[in-house]
Structure formats: structure tokens, C-alpha cells
Design a protein around this motif. Structure first.
Motif, PDB file in Angstrom:
ATOM      1  N   MET A  32       0.822  -1.193   0.000  1.00  0.00           N
ATOM      2  CA  MET A  32       0.000   0.000   0.000  1.00  0.00           C
ATOM      3  C   MET A  32       0.866   1.257   0.000  1.00  0.00           C
ATOM      4  O   MET A  32       1.942   1.296   0.611  1.00  0.00           O
ATOM      5  CB  MET A  32      -0.951   0.028   1.206  1.00  0.00           C
ATOM      6  N   LEU A  33       0.377   2.266  -0.682  1.00  0.00           N
ATOM      7  CA  LEU A  33       1.033   3.564  -0.707  1.00  0.00           C
ATOM      8  C   LEU A  33       0.705   4.327   0.578  1.00  0.00           C
ATOM      9  O   LEU A  33      -0.454   4.389   0.994  1.00  0.00           O
ATOM     10  CB  LEU A  33       0.562   4.363  -1.919  1.00  0.00           C
ATOM     11  N   LEU A  34       1.731   4.909   1.196  1.00  0.00           N
ATOM     12  CA  LEU A  34       1.531   5.728   2.388  1.00  0.00           C
ATOM     13  C   LEU A  34       1.646   7.216   2.089  1.00  0.00           C
ATOM     14  O   LEU A  34       0.805   8.000   2.509  1.00  0.00           O
ATOM     15  CB  LEU A  34       2.548   5.346   3.478  1.00  0.00           C
ATOM     16  N   ILE A 134       8.713   8.852  -2.108  1.00  0.00           N
ATOM     17  CA  ILE A 134       7.547   7.992  -1.954  1.00  0.00           C
ATOM     18  C   ILE A 134       7.777   7.036  -0.793  1.00  0.00           C
ATOM     19  O   ILE A 134       8.903   6.595  -0.554  1.00  0.00           O
ATOM     20  CB  ILE A 134       7.266   7.217  -3.261  1.00  0.00           C
ATOM     21  N   ILE A 135       6.707   6.775  -0.058  1.00  0.00           N
ATOM     22  CA  ILE A 135       6.751   5.815   1.048  1.00  0.00           C
ATOM     23  C   ILE A 135       5.656   4.796   0.806  1.00  0.00           C
ATOM     24  O   ILE A 135       4.493   5.157   0.617  1.00  0.00           O
ATOM     25  CB  ILE A 135       6.553   6.503   2.413  1.00  0.00           C
ATOM     26  N   PHE A 136       6.032   3.519   0.789  1.00  0.00           N
ATOM     27  CA  PHE A 136       5.030   2.484   0.584  1.00  0.00           C
ATOM     28  C   PHE A 136       5.394   1.239   1.379  1.00  0.00           C
ATOM     29  O   PHE A 136       6.533   1.077   1.855  1.00  0.00           O
ATOM     30  CB  PHE A 136       4.877   2.144  -0.898  1.00  0.00           C
ATOM     31  N   ARG A 142       8.319  -1.305   5.267  1.00  0.00           N
ATOM     32  CA  ARG A 142       8.048   0.052   4.792  1.00  0.00           C
ATOM     33  C   ARG A 142       9.297   0.585   4.089  1.00  0.00           C
ATOM     34  O   ARG A 142      10.398   0.577   4.649  1.00  0.00           O
ATOM     35  CB  ARG A 142       7.687   0.984   5.959  1.00  0.00           C
ATOM     36  N   TYR A 143       9.118   1.033   2.845  1.00  0.00           N
ATOM     37  CA  TYR A 143      10.206   1.589   2.048  1.00  0.00           C
ATOM     38  C   TYR A 143      10.019   3.096   1.893  1.00  0.00           C
ATOM     39  O   TYR A 143       8.903   3.564   1.620  1.00  0.00           O
ATOM     40  CB  TYR A 143      10.243   0.950   0.660  1.00  0.00           C
ATOM     41  N   ARG A 144      11.093   3.835   2.062  1.00  0.00           N
ATOM     42  CA  ARG A 144      11.088   5.289   1.796  1.00  0.00           C
ATOM     43  C   ARG A 144      12.197   5.566   0.791  1.00  0.00           C
ATOM     44  O   ARG A 144      13.376   5.455   1.112  1.00  0.00           O
ATOM     45  CB  ARG A 144      11.300   6.088   3.076  1.00  0.00           C
ATOM     46  N   GLU A 157      19.909  11.075  -3.792  1.00  0.00           N
ATOM     47  CA  GLU A 157      19.096   9.859  -3.873  1.00  0.00           C
ATOM     48  C   GLU A 157      19.236   9.122  -2.544  1.00  0.00           C
ATOM     49  O   GLU A 157      20.305   9.123  -1.935  1.00  0.00           O
ATOM     50  CB  GLU A 157      19.576   8.988  -5.035  1.00  0.00           C
ATOM     51  N   TRP A 158      18.147   8.476  -2.106  1.00  0.00           N
ATOM     52  CA  TRP A 158      18.193   7.810  -0.807  1.00  0.00           C
ATOM     53  C   TRP A 158      17.170   6.674  -0.749  1.00  0.00           C
ATOM     54  O   TRP A 158      16.161   6.682  -1.431  1.00  0.00           O
ATOM     55  CB  TRP A 158      17.925   8.804   0.315  1.00  0.00           C
TER      56      TRP A 158
END
Length: 459
Positions: A32-34, A134-136, A142-144, A157-158
Motif C-alpha cells: 500500500m502507498l503511504l 515515496i513511502i510504501f 516500509r520503504y522510503r 538519492e536515498w
């Protein structure tokens, strides 16, 4: 914008018996997109963040929330605003981020990063980098991920991850000095720093060379987060043609749904014909016509036909007659047929779908029906998400949306777009809008902003 889209998988899904079928397709993981943030892109100059994390202060319509990794995540969100307020630019920003992620690894040295489309109404902003983040959530992680770029190079970039209740961990950070990698947590990126040109994203390079985590990030944009136009459907109308032509799973249910809408036809059919150059649009240049004729020579072209009853003067059915859908049917009917693939691809796979101008050429009751498909956990067991821009005030209802699902886009005096929710608004009495308010009436009256300002004009 009509040329900037993410690719959908070659599958088409259910319209009619959606409850029974979707309930049998529950996936074993959540994705899911956060949040999505953007700065210095078209009408967005200052950083603006769009979030699908539900407010803890709102308890109404709990079924519109999915609980994932301890987060209350919204299944849908609607974005309102006057014409030229920046709603389409918001969808374009997401599409642009995805385009750079999926395409930058293909760039040769010194090729320009495209699209680079900064805010131009302030001094020197055309030299500043565009910012995306983007955080999803996927597979309970959870990926940021984010980056900054100008026309020539990636400026920053991170990538961070968060597992369960643990603290956020850095996988890599890129800045003017180079790329710093966590050797324990991002081994796939080791020794690839020097192979990454200034105009290429590190995540894209690592993914291209087989990196597992990096490939997940890239594939999330290319297959799981999709952006389409509700005005121009040509980029995805071929999917519906293929669905009916090859009778993929769901084509019967889709036909039942369209028939129940009483659109005037009895069924849909397809035929294959040899390509005929005379069918090309007259507005195309002769050069383009010649190129298309060369490419399509000796190839089959699928035509989608709507089958109508034919009557005598007394109203007695005497036969059937086929219409070419894209010549004889209304644009609204064409849109409903074209949109069937993306919507149900998203629902079955638990993906995220952005639609610019969902309500264009669509009756308000049908728009509401599509929104409810995503809000209802029975028809959306895989926690798919729908985010759309609209002018349809019929949807501004406390029975359809929570206050944190209703967003507004509005430009300030310097033509910068701001984004805010109904729950962010403080009214003149110092209170927030109540959940028993008439959202539609108050919005039209200007109480929430984000409406056109019309100067006095004498006809």
C-alpha cells in the motif's frame, strides 16, 4: 500527459460478479502507498506531501481504512480544485517520478534527464532540482525512497527501510560527494557506485544488474503503482479489445456489467481484419501515415463491435447490427469499456491506481459505484487503492468519504499549488468541519477554498 503512463500487466478482470470472485483472490501480503512528496515540479514549488495515512482523530467510516503494519491506510482519496489549480500536475508528478526510475538506466552518458519540468514563476527556480519521495509498504516492510534531479544529473538519492517496530534503517544515500552504502543491508549495491553515471539513478542501475531490493522498488513503479488519464483512454483501450477478443478471465462479467448499465447494446464482439491505411485519422501528417502504414503492413487489427438489436417500424426485433465501438458509441461508453481493465487489474492485485479526471464523461452514480468498489473490503479484499482528481461534487459526502480522504488543490498569489485535506481546514469559528456537515454545499459556497474565483462580468 496522455503519453505518460505506466504499463499494466496483460490481464483483464471482473466487472459483474466482483464480490464472489474478488473474495476468492485474497493475497497473502499487503502492498500500500503511504505518502508521496514533490517539490519544484510545474506548479509545485515548495515541498507538498500527499498522505494516505488515516488521521487518528477520525473514527467515522472505519471500513474505508485498512490496518497494515500498524498504520491506518486509506483505500481511496479524491482531489478537488478549480481548473488550473494543479490537480493534473500532481498526477503528472507521480508519473514523472516513475518514468525516470524505469528509464534512467537506459540513458547514455551526458543524455538529459527527461522529464525535468521545474516551477518557472520564481527567479532561478529553473536551475533548482526537482524533488520526489515515496513511502510504501510491501511484504510488511516500509520503504522510503526518493531522489532530486535537474536536467543533467541526479543531485541526491536515498533509500530507507523499516521492519515492524524497529527503527528506520538506511540502505544508501547519494549526494554531491558520492554514494554511501550500508554494506550489511544493501550488499547488492556494493561496487556499483562507480558504474553509476551522474544522469542515472543508482536504484535503477542496481536493479538492472539483478539487485533484489532495488528491483522491488523499480517494479513497484512499473507494475504496482499506475497513473492514467480519465480524459484520454487510447493508451489503455487496447487492453479491453484484447480481453474481449481472446476471452480472458472476466470478459463475461465485464459484459454483464456493461449490459446492466443499459448502454444500448446487447453484447460485444471482436473481429480481426487486415490493416487498411484508409482507416488512419485524417489529421495525421503524411509522414506519420507512411510510417504507420509501413509498420502495420500485413498485420491483423482487432476491431471491437457492439451488437445492437434491429427493429421494424412496429418495434419488432428483426435482427442484429454491429457497430464499431470507437466510431459509433458515445465517448462515455468507450471510456467505461476502456477503464474496465485498469480498475479490476488494480483490485485483484491490490495495487495503487491514480486517475486524472475520473468523472470525465461518466455519470455521477457510476463514479460513486467505482469508488465504493475500492472502499468496501468485500469488493476490495486485497487493499487496492484509488486516488483520483475530480470536479464531481456529488461525491463530497460524509457517507462516501472520511474528512482525511477529501483533498483540495489551490494556488496561492504566486501560482504555487498547495495541497490540504478537509480535516486540515480551520473554519472562522476556530473549529474543523464536522462529519455531519454538508460537504458539497459548503465547498460550493467557498468555505473550503479550492474553487474558481470569478470576477464580475457583464454579459
Amino acid at each position: 500527459f496522455s503519453s505518460i503512463y505506466f504499463n499494466f500487466r496483460e490481464c483483464f478482470f471482473i466487472f459483474g460478479a466482483y464480490i464472489e470472485v474478488l473474495s476468492q483472490c485474497k493475497l497473502n501480503f499487503d502492498q500500500m502507498l503511504l505518502e508521496f512528496s514533490v517539490a519544484n515540479f510545474r506548479s509545485f514549488y515548495s515541498k507538498r506531501t500527499f498522505t494516505l495515512q488515516g488521521s487518528t482523530s477520525i473514527s467515522d467510516i472505519p471500513e474505508n481504512i485498512s490496518k497494515t503494519m500498524g498504520y491506518n491506510v486509506l483505500r481511496t482519496a479524491a482531489i478537488y480544485g478549480a481548473n488550473s489549480s494543479g490537480k493534473t500536475n500532481f498526477v503528472r508528478a507521480l508519473a514523472s517520478m516513475g518514468n525516470i526510475i524505469t528509464e534512467s538506466a537506459k540513458l547514455n552518458y551526458n543524455e538529459e534527464l527527461d522529464p525535468y519540468d521545474p516551477f518557472l514563476l520564481m527567479k532561478n527556480t529553473e536551475k533548482e532540482p526537482t524533488y520526489y519521495e515515496i513511502i510504501f509498504i510491501e511484504n510488511n516492510i516500509r520503504y522510503r525512497y526518493g531522489f532530486e534531479h535537474n536536467l543533467q544529473r541526479i543531485v541526491g538519492e536515498w533509500l530507507f527501510i523499516k521492519k515492524g517496530r524497529k527503527k528506520e534503517e538506511v540502505l544508501f544515500i547519494r549526494n554531491e560527494e558520492g554514494i554511501g552504502i550500508s554494506e550489511n543491508d544493501f550488499k547488492e549495491g556494493i561496487d556499483l557506485e562507480e558504474k553509476t553515471n551522474d544522469n542515472r539513478l543508482f536504484i535503477s542501475v542496481v536493479a538492472q544488474l539483478g539487485g533484489t531490493i532495488s528491483k522491488l522498488i523499480v517494479e513497484w513503479f512499473s507494475t504496482k503503482c499506475n497513473a492514467i488519464s480519465g480524459i484520454h483512454s487510447k493508451s489503455y483501450m487496447g487492453y479491453s479489445k484484447e480481453m474481449f477478443h481472446t476471452k480472458l478471465n472476466g470478459h463475461n462479467e465485464a459484459l454483464n456489467f456493461l449490459q446492466n448499465l443499459k448502454l444500448g447494446f446487447e453484447s460485444l464482439s471482436t473481429i480481426e481484419n487486415e490493416f487498411d491505411p484508409s482507416t488512419l485519422p485524417t489529421e495525421l501528417s503524411e509522414k506519420l501515415k507512411k510510417e504507420l502504414t509501413k509498420q502495420l503492413a500485413n498485420k491483423k487489427v482487432v476491431e471491437l463491435l457492439s451488437i445492437h438489436k434491429k427493429y421494424d417500424k412496429n418495434g419488432v426485433v428483426i435482427g442484429e447490427i454491429p457497430f464499431d465501438v470507437y466510431e459509433k458509441e458515445s465517448e462515455g461508453t468507450q471510456k467505461l469499456i476502456d477503464l474496465s481493465g485498469p480498475i479490476f487489474d488494480t483490485l485483484i492485485n491490490g495495487d495503487t491506481l491514480f486517475i486524472d479526471e475520473l468523472d470525465c464523461r461518466m455519470h455521477p452514480i457510476i463514479s460513486e459505484f467505482i469508488v465504493k468498489l475500492f472502499n468496501d473490503k468485500e469488493t476490495n479484499p486485497n487493499n487496492a487503492q484509488l486516488i483520483f482528481t475530480t470536479h464531481d461534487t456529488h461525491l463530497l459526502s460524509s457517507k462516501i468519504f472520511r474528512r482525511d480522504q477529501i483533498w483540495f488543490a489551490e494556488k496561492d498569489s504566486m501560482q504555487q499549488t498547495d495541497l490540504y485535506t478537509l480535516n486540515d481546514i480551520i473554519l472562522p469559528n476556530g473549529q474543523k468541519p464536522r462529519n455531519d456537515s454538508n460537504y458539497e454545499k459548503n465547498y460550493i459556497a467557498g468555505r473550503y477554498g479550492a474553487i474558481p474565483f470569478l470576477m464580475n462580468y457583464n454579459l
